[in-house]
Design a protein around this motif. Sequence first.
Motif, short mmCIF file in Angstrom:
data_model
loop_
_atom_site.label_atom_id
_atom_site.label_comp_id
_atom_site.label_asym_id
_atom_site.label_seq_id
_atom_site.Cartn_x
_atom_site.Cartn_y
_atom_site.Cartn_z
N THR A 66 0.88 -1.29 0.08
CA THR A 66 -0.02 0.04 0.09
C THR A 66 1.00 1.33 0.09
O THR A 66 2.15 1.27 0.56
N ASP A 96 -4.56 1.72 -1.66
CA ASP A 96 -4.75 2.92 -0.31
C ASP A 96 -5.46 2.02 0.74
O ASP A 96 -6.56 1.59 0.68
N GLU A 97 -4.53 1.85 1.88
CA GLU A 97 -4.80 1.00 2.80
C GLU A 97 -5.92 1.75 3.59
O GLU A 97 -6.96 1.24 4.08
N LYS A 98 -5.98 3.15 3.77
CA LYS A 98 -7.00 3.99 4.52
C LYS A 98 -8.14 4.08 3.88
O LYS A 98 -9.25 3.82 4.59
N GLY A 122 -9.00 1.79 1.41
CA GLY A 122 -9.71 0.64 0.99
C GLY A 122 -9.91 0.11 -0.44
O GLY A 122 -11.01 -0.56 -0.78
N THR A 134 -8.61 -4.94 -0.50
CA THR A 134 -8.20 -5.53 0.92
C THR A 134 -7.04 -6.10 0.69
O THR A 134 -6.88 -7.04 -0.11
N ARG A 182 -4.03 -8.14 2.93
CA ARG A 182 -4.00 -9.05 4.14
C ARG A 182 -3.32 -10.21 3.69
O ARG A 182 -3.65 -10.95 3.02
#
Length: 164
Positions: A55, A82-84, A86, A102, A104
């Motif tokens: 990310t 973008d992690e913030k 999603g 996502t 993970r």
Amino acid sequence: MSRRIGMYRQKQRLITPLVTTAAVALIPLAVACGNEKADDAPAGSDSVGAERPVTGVRWKIDSVTADGKTHRAGRDTHLTFDEKTGKAGGRLGCNHVNAKATVRDGHITLGAPSTTRMMCDASLMDTERALLSLFGKTLSYRIDANTLALTSENGNTLRAVAAE
């Protein structure tokens, strides 16, 4: 005999400070070793370096292989995760794309893509179709130095390089 004991004690007085000084000097070096991770080491590894995150990096897409055929990506083909928010976003060569994303545990789940609808050169459109085939799926990812590889369950792959 007392002379030998005296010589022994004298040697001990000379050696003990040297050993103590050497130990004090080496302890910080020993502690520092093993606290960093290698660029390609898995999490929890005790090698030198740090893995680049997926990310927050602009990944310039180099190629996509779908159904056994490799397509070279255009000059401005890229994706960013973008992690913030999603989301994943970028340009597939001709059109812009956005999707839920996502990241993970070594996998990226890409939602259904939302794209602009411009028509371009046939080779760019072929590459775009191949890239779009990766959306709506869960892909495994691997980072090796500055290179990201995404792989779908059916073996389609995307290769991208971190933009400088």
